[in-house]
Structure formats: C-alpha cells, structure tokens
Design a protein around this motif. Structure first.
Motif, mmCIF file in Angstrom:
data_model
loop_
_atom_site.group_PDB
_atom_site.id
_atom_site.type_symbol
_atom_site.label_atom_id
_atom_site.label_comp_id
_atom_site.label_asym_id
_atom_site.label_seq_id
_atom_site.Cartn_x
_atom_site.Cartn_y
_atom_site.Cartn_z
ATOM 1 N N SER A 11 0.829 -1.199 0.000
ATOM 2 C CA SER A 11 0.000 0.000 0.000
ATOM 3 C C SER A 11 0.866 1.253 0.000
ATOM 4 N N GLY A 12 0.669 2.101 -0.983
ATOM 5 C CA GLY A 12 1.434 3.343 -1.038
ATOM 6 C C GLY A 12 0.829 4.391 -0.129
ATOM 7 N N THR A 13 -0.468 4.644 -0.318
ATOM 8 C CA THR A 13 -1.097 5.770 0.368
ATOM 9 C C THR A 13 -2.180 5.324 1.359
ATOM 10 N N GLY A 14 -2.170 4.060 1.714
ATOM 11 C CA GLY A 14 -3.029 3.593 2.808
ATOM 12 C C GLY A 14 -4.352 2.971 2.389
ATOM 13 N N ASN A 15 -4.715 3.031 1.102
ATOM 14 C CA ASN A 15 -6.027 2.507 0.692
ATOM 15 C C ASN A 15 -6.119 0.988 0.861
ATOM 16 N N HIS A 62 -1.991 -1.094 -10.527
ATOM 17 C CA HIS A 62 -1.106 -0.204 -11.290
ATOM 18 C C HIS A 62 -1.187 -0.632 -12.749
ATOM 19 N N ALA A 63 -1.577 0.278 -13.599
ATOM 20 C CA ALA A 63 -1.694 0.007 -15.039
ATOM 21 C C ALA A 63 -2.543 -1.238 -15.323
ATOM 22 N N PHE A 64 -3.709 -1.257 -14.744
ATOM 23 C CA PHE A 64 -4.727 -2.296 -14.986
ATOM 24 C C PHE A 64 -4.282 -3.689 -14.587
ATOM 25 N N ALA A 89 -8.094 -6.068 -5.039
ATOM 26 C CA ALA A 89 -7.310 -5.024 -5.717
ATOM 27 C C ALA A 89 -8.008 -3.687 -5.496
ATOM 28 N N CYS A 90 -7.308 -2.768 -4.840
ATOM 29 C CA CYS A 90 -7.872 -1.425 -4.697
ATOM 30 C C CYS A 90 -7.630 -0.681 -5.993
ATOM 31 N N ARG A 91 -8.579 0.125 -6.377
ATOM 32 C CA ARG A 91 -8.452 0.820 -7.661
ATOM 33 C C ARG A 91 -8.848 2.278 -7.482
ATOM 34 N N ALA A 92 -8.759 3.033 -8.563
ATOM 35 C CA ALA A 92 -8.903 4.493 -8.456
ATOM 36 C C ALA A 92 -10.336 4.952 -8.641
ATOM 37 N N GLY A 93 -11.049 5.077 -7.539
ATOM 38 C CA GLY A 93 -12.335 5.753 -7.601
ATOM 39 C C GLY A 93 -12.049 7.228 -7.829
ATOM 40 N N THR A 133 -8.408 7.793 -5.849
ATOM 41 C CA THR A 133 -7.294 7.726 -6.793
ATOM 42 C C THR A 133 -6.034 8.345 -6.164
ATOM 43 N N ASN A 134 -4.869 7.771 -6.444
ATOM 44 C CA ASN A 134 -3.666 8.238 -5.715
ATOM 45 C C ASN A 134 -2.424 8.467 -6.593
ATOM 46 N N TRP A 135 -2.593 8.566 -7.900
ATOM 47 C CA TRP A 135 -1.396 8.752 -8.748
ATOM 48 C C TRP A 135 -0.998 10.228 -8.702
ATOM 49 N N MET A 190 3.890 -3.787 -20.538
ATOM 50 C CA MET A 190 4.930 -2.779 -20.766
ATOM 51 C C MET A 190 5.197 -1.981 -19.488
ATOM 52 N N TYR A 191 4.117 -1.742 -18.726
ATOM 53 C CA TYR A 191 4.287 -0.991 -17.478
ATOM 54 C C TYR A 191 5.144 -1.801 -16.499
ATOM 55 N N VAL A 192 4.772 -3.082 -16.323
ATOM 56 C CA VAL A 192 5.456 -3.896 -15.311
ATOM 57 C C VAL A 192 6.923 -4.113 -15.668
ATOM 58 N N SER A 242 6.644 3.409 -7.679
ATOM 59 C CA SER A 242 5.652 4.476 -7.867
ATOM 60 C C SER A 242 4.425 4.280 -6.977
ATOM 61 N N CYS A 243 4.676 3.909 -5.728
ATOM 62 C CA CYS A 243 3.531 3.693 -4.832
ATOM 63 C C CYS A 243 2.970 5.016 -4.330
ATOM 64 N N GLU A 244 3.757 6.096 -4.461
ATOM 65 C CA GLU A 244 3.352 7.469 -4.133
ATOM 66 C C GLU A 244 3.413 7.785 -2.637
HETATM 67 C C1 LIG Z 1 1.383 4.217 -10.982
HETATM 68 C C2 LIG Z 1 -0.085 4.039 -10.707
HETATM 69 C C3 LIG Z 1 -0.899 3.396 -11.627
HETATM 70 C C4 LIG Z 1 -2.272 3.222 -11.345
HETATM 71 N N1 LIG Z 1 -3.059 2.554 -12.254
HETATM 72 C C5 LIG Z 1 -4.371 2.349 -11.978
HETATM 73 C C6 LIG Z 1 -5.209 1.625 -12.894
HETATM 74 O O1 LIG Z 1 -4.770 1.136 -13.934
HETATM 75 N N2 LIG Z 1 -6.515 1.474 -12.581
HETATM 76 C C7 LIG Z 1 -7.070 1.974 -11.428
HETATM 77 O O2 LIG Z 1 -8.277 1.814 -11.205
HETATM 78 N N3 LIG Z 1 -6.292 2.645 -10.528
HETATM 79 C C8 LIG Z 1 -4.971 2.844 -10.786
HETATM 80 N N4 LIG Z 1 -4.175 3.523 -9.870
HETATM 81 C C9 LIG Z 1 -4.776 4.017 -8.612
HETATM 82 C C10 LIG Z 1 -4.551 3.125 -7.397
HETATM 83 O O3 LIG Z 1 -4.620 1.749 -7.715
HETATM 84 C C11 LIG Z 1 -5.602 3.408 -6.315
HETATM 85 O O4 LIG Z 1 -5.674 4.755 -6.004
HETATM 86 C C12 LIG Z 1 -5.377 2.580 -5.048
HETATM 87 O O5 LIG Z 1 -6.514 2.733 -4.238
HETATM 88 C C13 LIG Z 1 -4.136 2.988 -4.274
HETATM 89 O O6 LIG Z 1 -3.974 2.130 -3.176
HETATM 90 P P1 LIG Z 1 -2.820 2.301 -2.055
HETATM 91 O O7 LIG Z 1 -3.111 3.588 -1.312
HETATM 92 O O8 LIG Z 1 -2.994 1.115 -1.175
HETATM 93 O O9 LIG Z 1 -1.515 2.314 -2.755
HETATM 94 C C14 LIG Z 1 -2.831 3.723 -10.132
HETATM 95 C C15 LIG Z 1 -1.994 4.380 -9.211
HETATM 96 C C16 LIG Z 1 -0.641 4.543 -9.495
HETATM 97 C C17 LIG Z 1 0.229 5.254 -8.492
#
Ligand SMILES: Cc1cc2nc3c(=O)[nH]c(=O)nc-3n(C[C@H](O)[C@H](O)[C@H](O)COP(=O)(O)O)c2cc1C
Length: 351
Positions: A11-15, A62-64, A89-93, A133-135, A190-192, A242-244
């Motif tokens: 977990s990068g940002t706690g989600n 990260h990158a789907f 898998a947590c994803r970007a709301g 979302t946390n990028w 390609m991302y990985v 790139s966990c942020e």
């Molecule tokens: C480099 C990077 C790539 C990401 N790619 C995706 C993605 O493909 N799809 C998505 O739904 N979220 C994507 N996200 C968002 C994170 O998966 C999401 O915010 C997640 O909740 C972060 O969890 P964490 O705080 O535990 O790290 C990406 C975030 C980063 C930093």
C-alpha cells in the motif's frame, strides 16, 4: 469458519492497508483473529497457510494489473493444499464533476488468484474495491469530502465480501473489468517490465526539502537514498514502484514530479531515437531482429532516463534550479492525498 486470517498488503497511500483493516475488523466480529501484515515484512515460512487460516492479498492496481511487489510476493508464497485465500485489488475511484466513478482493476485480481491457484490455494473470492485515486505524480489528490464517499462505499463492500466468504460461499466480482484488463494486457505488460522504472526517474525534492529523510526511511522498497555531502537530498533509484508514499506523506510537500524536465527529456530521447536507430541499430543489423531491436530501445531509453536523472539531481541541489523545476510542475499546485487516518507507522508495522 476460519480461526485466523493473514492479510498481506502492499500500500502506497493507505487505501489497500485500510481495506485490509476493515476486512480484519469484520472477521474479528465473527471471532476470528486477523493480522494485517505489510508484504515487505512478511515471514511466510514462520506462518505457513493452512485450512483454518484465511490468506488475503491486498494490492493497489497499477496500469490495470497487480503491482509487481504483489505479483512477486504471490510467486514466493509457499505451496499448500487447499488453504483458503482471497484477493482484493484497490483501484482508483474518482470524481468527474459531481459524479463518482469506479476505477478499473483489470487483471489485478485474476493474475494473483491464478498464481495462488497454481500453488494449491482454494480461491474463495476476489474483487476490485474503489478507493480514492492516488497517482499524485500525475493528477491532484481527492478532497476529504469526496474521499469519504469512497471510504464508506468500500467499507460496506469489503464487509459484505468478507461476510460472504466467512459464511462459506464464494464471491468473484468484476467480470467486465477482467475483460478490459485482458484487452489492455500489453499496456500492463509494458508498465510492469519497463515504465515503472522510468516513473521514479522524474521525482525530486524542491528547495523546501529539509533533508529530514522521512521519505527514504518509509519507502517500503528502500528505493530512496539520501545523497549528498552537506545537505542530503532524496534520490530515487530504479527500485521505486511508484507507490506514491513519499509524495503523499512529505511533511513539507517538497517532493515533486519534474514535469518540465520530462517533456524536455522525452523530446530529446524520442526525437533522437530515429537518428540513433538509423545510425547505430541499422548498421548493426539489429533492426532485422525484432527482439534485439526492442531490447536495444529499452536499454537506450532507460539509459537516457538514468543519465538525465543524474543531471536533474545535480541541478536541483542548487536552489535556483530547484525553484525553476518546482515552479514548472503541476505537483507544486496539486492537492496531496493519503488515506486520512493511516499513518506512516501503520503502513510500516501493519495491525
Ligand atoms: C502508478 C499508478 C498506476 C495506477 N493505475 C491504476 C489503474 O490502472 N486502474 C485503477 O483503477 N487505478 C490505478 N491507480 C490508482 C490506485 O490503484 C488506487 O488509487 C489505489 O486505491 C491505491 O492504493 P494504495 O493507497 O494502497 O496504494 C494507479 C496508481 C498509481 C500510483
């Protein structure tokens, strides 16, 4: 019902951490003892998974797809006979104007579940969960009010998910997302193998950096080193995922992604690429061989990022350059985000 649960998180940002904690709390209500453990600290050999123990893998997307540390972790897990497991898998709301929209986990759950299945685990369920979302190197962080919407939604969903699994049923969510993930697999691939290495090489600390070293001390991969003689500054190595976490938790908001630098670098790298390919690759007859040519291009681009980053790091040690780069990046004005009640200590130690 399980007696214990071991939830491993990256977990990068706690989600993902928070989602694992909510899952653990729900199991606790049902009389099961749950541990929430950071992947980088997990000693799997000491606690081999068993039929009484529910194993959980919690990863950001990260990158789907799943993050590389989570994939590596799953690959290292011991072989078992029918130990129950779940994958989240947590994803970007995200909010688009007033409209909250889900993220897309793509193949994130699928790939981890497949690895675990091949190791003998009995996969009881998997699901994508929308968290803010946390990028942060790319876009602004979410407001507290909007983030709260996703916390409430995910808390409800993970609770229902765990209830289903604890009562002996199976639950697999996100079929449209797997299909999209499979369609986008080349981007994930390609991302990985490639892009995640480049993303580290645009981070720097601006003139507000106090050399406190919090970023380096809390990087889960030891990817940040404090470099320099008089005043040390963080330097991002290729180990960065790139966990942020660094940019999210920097107390001075001094960590930036060098957007102006990356534009100049890409212009040089990709502008020169044609010339280098015709002058170097063609004479070596590499272009006849697709694999050699691709490997050459990857090495060539990474090399440029590596050298370019040394120049950026050197320049940003001087205040005027640090000021210049930090005033030509969007991260200077972006809102930062991390899960509101997750501290760096929580992320480091687990629960
Ligand atoms: C480099 C990077 C790539 C990401 N790619 C995706 C993605 O493909 N799809 C998505 O739904 N979220 C994507 N996200 C968002 C994170 O998966 C999401 O915010 C997640 O909740 C972060 O969890 P964490 O705080 O535990 O790290 C990406 C975030 C980063 C930093």
């Amino acid at each position: 019902m399980f007696k214990t649960a071991s939830f491993y998180y990256m977990s990068g940002t706690g989600n993902s951490f928070k989602t694992a904690v909510w899952a653990g709390e729900k199991l606790k209500e049902r009389g099961c003892k749950a541990s929430v453990i950071p992947m980088e600290k997990a000693a799997l050999k000491n606690t081999p998974p068993s039929a009484d123990n529910l194993t959980g893998i919690f990863t950001p997307t990260h990158a789907f797809t799943a993050t590389w540390p989570a994939i590596k972790f799953a690959l290292k897990m011991p072989r078992v006979k029918k130990a129950p497991a779940v994958v989240i898998a947590c994803r970007a709301g995200a909010y688009y104007g007033p409209l909250p929209l889900p993220g897309m986990e793509g193949t994130a759950c699928l790939i981890i579940a497949l690895i675990l299945l091949l190791k003998g685990y009995d996969i009881r369920g998997f699901a994508g969960m929308d968290m803010p979302t946390n990028w942060l190197a790319v876009h602004w962080g979410m407001t507290e009010k909007h983030a709260q919407y996703f916390y409430d939604k995910t808390k409800r969903e993970i609770t229902a998910f765990i209830d289903t699994v604890a009562s002996g049923r199976r639950i697999f969510k996100g079929i449209p997302s797997w299909i999209m993930g499979l369609a986008l697999i080349q981007i994930s691939f390609m991302y990985v193998i490639f892009a995640r290495f480049m993303l580290a090489k645009i981070m720097f600390a601006d003139e507000k950096c106090t050399s406190c070293g919090i970023c380096a001390a809390n990087c889960p991969y030891g990817a940040i080193i404090m470099k320099g003689n008089k005043s040390k500054k963080p330097y991002w190595t290729f180990k960065c995922e790139s966990c942020e976490r660094c940019i999210a938790y920097c107390p001075e908001k001094s960590i930036q992604a060098a957007h102006s630098y990356i534009i100049i670098l890409c212009w040089i790298v990709f502008g020169l690429a044609g010339a280098v390919t015709s002058q170097v690759v063609l004479p070596l007859h590499m272009s006849d061989n697709y694999i050699t040519a691709t490997l050459f291009q990857i090495a060539y681009t990474l090399g440029f990022f590596y050298i370019g980053y040394h120049i950026l790091f050197f320049l940003t040690r001087f205040k005027p350059f640090a000021w210049l780069f930090s005033h030509t990046t969007f991260t200077k004005i972006y809102r930062r985000y991390h899960q509101s009640d997750v501290t760096l200590r929580d992320l480091k130690d687990g629960k």
